[in-house]
Design an enzyme around this catalytic site. Structure first.
Site, PDB file in Angstrom:
ATOM      1  N   GLU A 182       0.786  -1.061  -0.064  1.00  0.00           N
ATOM      2  CA  GLU A 182       0.082   0.120   0.001  1.00  0.00           C
ATOM      3  C   GLU A 182       0.917   1.238  -0.080  1.00  0.00           C
ATOM      4  OE1 GLU A 182      -3.042  -0.325   3.069  1.00  0.00           O
ATOM      5  OE2 GLU A 182      -4.138  -1.656   1.742  1.00  0.00           O
ATOM      6  N   GLU A 376      -5.455  -8.470  -1.143  1.00  0.00           N
ATOM      7  CA  GLU A 376      -6.188  -8.164   0.069  1.00  0.00           C
ATOM      8  C   GLU A 376      -7.546  -7.719  -0.178  1.00  0.00           C
ATOM      9  OE1 GLU A 376      -4.554  -5.293   2.957  1.00  0.00           O
ATOM     10  OE2 GLU A 376      -2.513  -5.922   2.462  1.00  0.00           O
TER      11      GLU A 376
HETATM   12  C1  BG6 Z   1      -4.556  -2.854   4.687  1.00  0.00           C
HETATM   13  C2  BG6 Z   1      -2.920  -3.528   5.082  1.00  0.00           C
HETATM   14  O1  BG6 Z   1      -4.507  -1.390   4.889  1.00  0.00           O
HETATM   15  O2  BG6 Z   1      -5.376  -3.233   5.313  1.00  0.00           O
HETATM   16  C3  BG6 Z   1      -3.152  -4.662   6.252  1.00  0.00           C
HETATM   17  O3  BG6 Z   1      -2.100  -3.702   4.081  1.00  0.00           O
HETATM   18  C4  BG6 Z   1      -4.326  -4.439   7.168  1.00  0.00           C
HETATM   19  O4  BG6 Z   1      -1.826  -4.440   6.845  1.00  0.00           O
HETATM   20  C5  BG6 Z   1      -5.612  -4.415   6.237  1.00  0.00           C
HETATM   21  O5  BG6 Z   1      -4.331  -5.052   8.234  1.00  0.00           O
HETATM   22  C6  BG6 Z   1      -6.734  -4.258   6.896  1.00  0.00           C
HETATM   23  O6  BG6 Z   1      -6.846  -3.186   7.802  1.00  0.00           O
HETATM   24  P1  BG6 Z   1      -7.022  -3.421   9.391  1.00  0.00           P
HETATM   25  O7  BG6 Z   1      -6.828  -1.859  10.009  1.00  0.00           O
HETATM   26  O8  BG6 Z   1      -8.469  -3.447   9.623  1.00  0.00           O
HETATM   27  O9  BG6 Z   1      -6.175  -4.217   9.905  1.00  0.00           O
END
Ligand code: BG6
Length: 478
Positions: A182, A376
């Protein structure tokens, strides 16, 4: 029953990151890393945006990364569960500070290298492809304290040494790589994305864009090195994705939405096309920002373009130019967004928008014409364990089902997709809040926000559902 056709060899799996899963924060010679200084609770946000008083853990604070879910010791058990679900790929990150504890050494730490050898061997034993992020939200603290992290050009060379070391070491085991997780997070959570810490009077924007240039150059160097050392590998960028919608069809709103997206696309425009886009140059001019470049940078950016577009997608965003509407900016997400009245939200206020996923896939593919890799996606939710030990996470299944179906539609639209690794296939520490309660997994981990629990792993209902999705290559989503 929804029916979708995914290509043969599609990389189904999950994604985790060293800093949110491993723990073992000082084991095997590992150095302190930025996330090791991020507490839970009210002080976390200030650290995340770049205000940190000391470079040591503070007594009385709880740092969830120190133990995380103990993947460092339990990776065999966890990988066996991923294999049971039929994973074809697991996205992991390497912790820079395990390989170079301070970040500026000349020689790597063998124990750290050995740990990832073991993890990759374990994955390959089950035919699971490792997909590796070189830097996922962690910088060795020594580099932050001594050089100001990515403010300094020196980081480029340290990163190149680190990247080259791991390419050489894992060239026979890892064929999918990504440079910075990211990368656009640097603008939103500068400490998380780039280890930036600010002092009073700092010109933040100038520092952020200079740091961005350093990361972009470092990324290009890593891409070049990867192509030379592992010619049969693919190396991508990684964007925190999610298209921005205009709140209305007022041309001002439409233009504002495009500009919002460009804040993010700026990074991967450079990584994918190899040069700064015209709108970025104008933005620098309009804001009196001067990006210092060294001789050769322009050529280097051209030579180090990525092979695929890796991105995360949790939901879409919206923006407006109407001051009244702007008052409703949702605080739920690190990406400030106007509330979209057409969308439901997660328990953490993140908009849920499967159609926006299809839209984002199309937008990215139209823009770059390179294969996409969804690295993701998922729903952070509170899970309850029933009296008989079950976790019935239908809400998660519902979210994922709709998003996978939308991805199938994007494929039909002609978008090229390498794979889908949903976020946190096993519960892990939340990057934004530090909580354990915000769970994404198919596998439950017995641990709470305060660090209590046995760390026992339990299969949720979604475990069996995702297994069947993979088994049917995405055809059976019900
Ligand atoms: C992304 C990241 O921002 O979203 C992860 O690459 C992160 O590291 C994921 O965990 C989800 O966000 P959060 O804040 O719910 O963990």
């Amino acid at each position: 029953m929804m029916m979708t056709k995914f290509p043969e060899g599609f990389l189904w799996g999950g994604a985790i990151a060293a800093n949110q899963a491993e723990g073992g924060y000082l084991e095997g010679g590992k150095g302190l890393t930025t996330v090791d200084l991020m507490p839970t609770g009210k002080n976390r946000w200030n650290v995340a945006i770049g205000y940190l008083d000391t470079f040591k853990p503070v007594q009385g604070e709880y740092y969830p990364a120190h133990e995380a879910i103990d993947f460092y010791h339990r990776y065999k058990e966890d990988i066996a569960l991923f294999a049971e679900m039929g994973f074809k790929a697991l996205r992991v990150s390497i912790s820079w500070a395990r390989i170079f504890p301070n970040g500026d050494e000349e020689q790597p730490n063998e124990a750290g290298l050995k740990f990832y050898d073991d993890v990759f061997d374990e994955l390959l034993k089950y035919g699971i492809q490792p997909v590796v992020t070189i830097a996922h939200f962690d910088v060795p603290v020594h580099l932050v304290e001594t050089y100001g992290s990515w403010r300094s050009r020196k980081l480029v060379a340290f990163f190149e040494t680190y990247a080259t070391t791991i390419f050489k070491r894992y060239k026979d085991k890892v064929k999918y790589w990504m440079t910075f997780n990211e990368i656009n997070m640097l603008l939103h959570l500068p400490y998380v994305g780039a280890g930036l810490v600010f002092k009073e009077g700092d010109h933040k924007k100038q520092i952020q864009y200079q740091a961005a240039h350093h990361q972009l150059v470092a990324s290009a160097l890593a891409v070049k090195a990867c192509h030379e050392i592992i010619p049969d590998a693919m190396i991508g960028c990684m964007l925190a994705g999610g298209a921005t919608y205009p709140y209305t069809c007022n041309p001002d709103d439409v233009f504002a939405a495009m500009e919002k997206d460009r804040e993010s696309y700026f990074f991967i425009d450079v990584q994918s096309r190899g040069e700064y886009p015209g709108y970025a140059k104008r933005f620098f001019r309009d804001n009196n920002l001067t990006i210092e470049m060294e001789a050769g940078d322009v050529e280097l950016l051209k030579e180090g373009t990525i092979d695929y577009i890796g991105f995360s997608y949790y939901g879409s965003r919206a923006t407006s130019t109407d001051p009244e509407i702007l008052k409703q900016i949702s605080s739920g997400n690190v990406f400030a967004s106007v509330e979209n009245p057409y969308l439901e939200k997660s328990e953490w206020g993140w908009p849920i928008d499967a159609k926006g996923f299809r839209f984002t896939c199309n937008q990215l593919y139209d823009r770059y014409q390179k294969p996409l890799f969804v690295v993701e996606n998922g729903l952070g939710a509170v899970d309850e364990v029933t009296a008989n030990g079950e976790i019935i996470d239908d809400y998660r299944i519902d979210y994922l089902k709709k998003h996978i179906a939308a991805m199938g539609e994007a494929l039909e639209d002609g978008v090229e997709l390498l794979g889908y690794t949903s976020w946190g296939p096993i519960d892990l520490v939340s990057a934004s809040t530090g909580e354990m309660k915000k769970r994404y997994g198919y596998i439950y981990v017995d641990k709470d926000n305060e660090g209590n629990g046995t760390l026992k792993r339990m299969k949720k209902k979604s475990f069996y559902w995702y297994k069947q999705v993979i088994e049917s290559n995405g055809e059976n989503l019900d």
